[in-house]
Motif scaffolding. Structure first.
Motif, PDB file in Angstrom:
ATOM      1  N   GLY A 172       0.781  -1.232   0.000  1.00  0.00           N
ATOM      2  CA  GLY A 172       0.000   0.000   0.000  1.00  0.00           C
ATOM      3  C   GLY A 172       0.811   1.279   0.000  1.00  0.00           C
ATOM      4  O   GLY A 172       0.237   2.367  -0.102  1.00  0.00           O
ATOM      5  N   GLU A 173       2.139   1.164   0.115  1.00  0.00           N
ATOM      6  CA  GLU A 173       2.982   2.357   0.122  1.00  0.00           C
ATOM      7  C   GLU A 173       3.570   2.587  -1.270  1.00  0.00           C
ATOM      8  O   GLU A 173       4.134   1.668  -1.877  1.00  0.00           O
ATOM      9  N   LEU A 174       3.422   3.816  -1.771  1.00  0.00           N
ATOM     10  CA  LEU A 174       3.950   4.156  -3.085  1.00  0.00           C
ATOM     11  C   LEU A 174       5.473   4.231  -3.020  1.00  0.00           C
ATOM     12  O   LEU A 174       6.034   5.044  -2.293  1.00  0.00           O
ATOM     13  N   ILE A 175       6.164   3.359  -3.784  1.00  0.00           N
ATOM     14  CA  ILE A 175       7.628   3.372  -3.769  1.00  0.00           C
ATOM     15  C   ILE A 175       8.214   3.906  -5.067  1.00  0.00           C
ATOM     16  O   ILE A 175       9.382   4.259  -5.109  1.00  0.00           O
ATOM     17  N   ALA A 176       7.405   3.956  -6.127  1.00  0.00           N
ATOM     18  CA  ALA A 176       7.921   4.462  -7.395  1.00  0.00           C
ATOM     19  C   ALA A 176       6.805   5.114  -8.195  1.00  0.00           C
ATOM     20  O   ALA A 176       5.707   4.557  -8.302  1.00  0.00           O
ATOM     21  N   PHE A 177       7.092   6.295  -8.727  1.00  0.00           N
ATOM     22  CA  PHE A 177       6.157   6.978  -9.619  1.00  0.00           C
ATOM     23  C   PHE A 177       6.975   7.548 -10.767  1.00  0.00           C
ATOM     24  O   PHE A 177       7.867   8.364 -10.560  1.00  0.00           O
TER      25      PHE A 177
END
Length: 268
Positions: A172-177
């Motif tokens: 649930g944690e955004l690690i790459a965008f």
């Protein structure tokens, strides 16, 4: 002349994988043309399922949309391969073609998406949204290649717009965008800090709880760069590694990406 408006294609492909009797199977698949999936294929005793994704229309035309959903249940392993390059044709109506990919990789599962080339034709408009969600101990190996157009026909950055947005979440944690936006008519892509002399852009994303064991310096030293090909490797928080490639020659860039892709696949 007919006044009947063209009906847009809305391809849908939903694939669910799960382990069964020692091999990964695809017990659920929903297919709506022009998208279609092959049956599962296997290399010898390797339990990983290989599935080819096909686009039977030959390409996307103004306003077309493709929605792909991939779900790997705990412990399953799948390799998805696009059968051919994705062609995006001229937008004669001004509408944008959209491709959406949603992937969910559950505990202990592994997904590999082999990179193929996205080819935006002259005056085309394309938007791609990719969202991948992983469990903490799941594994992802993902590739993408963007071409400047039909280079052999002299179409180099003649498309209207191309946007690619990729998001990767772990627990649930955004690690790459990663957001790539090209508006060639309004951007000076050959300037310093932009693409400069490069025509092709490639990316490989690796997410694995074994990623922190990889020696990126060793990987960088083995990169076959030069002669129009540049590449870099970056370690991200959340056990992720990103490799970016810029090249002037499609064949050379693809060959090097496939080599690095295979090497990373063997290491994790």
């Amino acid at each position: 002349m007919s006044n009947v408006a063209r009906r847009h294609h809305n391809g849908k492909l939903e694939m669910v994988f799960e382990p069964r009797r020692g091999f990964t199977r695809m017990p659920h698949v929903f297919q709506q043309p022009p998208l279609k999936a092959s049956r599962e294929l296997y290399e010898g005793d390797n339990p990983m399922a290989t599935v080819y994704v096909m686009e039977s229309s030959g390409g996307m035309v103004a306003g077309d949309r493709n929605d792909i959903s991939i779900k790997l249940l705990p412990g399953s392993k799948a390799r998805i391969i696009q059968q051919s390059a994705l062609k995006v044709y001229r937008s004669h109506t001004g509408e944008t073609c959209v491709q959406s990919i949603e992937a969910e990789i559950e505990e202990g599962a592994r997904l590999e998406w082999m990179p193929e080339v996205i080819i935006p034709f002259a005056d085309s408009k394309f938007k791609m949204e990719t969202t991948i969600r992983l469990a903490k101990d799941a594994t992802l190996l993902w590739g993408e290649i963007i071409a400047p157009g039909r280079e052999m026909r002299g179409e180099v950055f003649d498309f209207s717009s191309l946007k690619s947005m990729l998001r990767i979440y772990v627990e649930g944690e955004l690690i790459a965008f990663d957001s790539l936006c090209f508006f060639p008519k309004n951007m000076k892509l050959q300037e310093l800090g932009m693409l400069e002399d490069a025509l092709y852009v490639g990316s490989i994303w690796l997410v694995s709880d074994k990623a922190d064991q990889l020696d990126l310096r060793v990987i960088e030293e083995t990169l076959n760069v030069g002669d129009g090909l540049r590449a870099g490797v970056t370690r991200l928080a959340g056990n992720a590694v990103h490799c970016r490639f810029l090249g002037v020659n499609q064949w050379r860039l693809q060959q090097e990406m496939k080599r690095v892709y295979s090497e990373l696949s063997a290491l994790i």
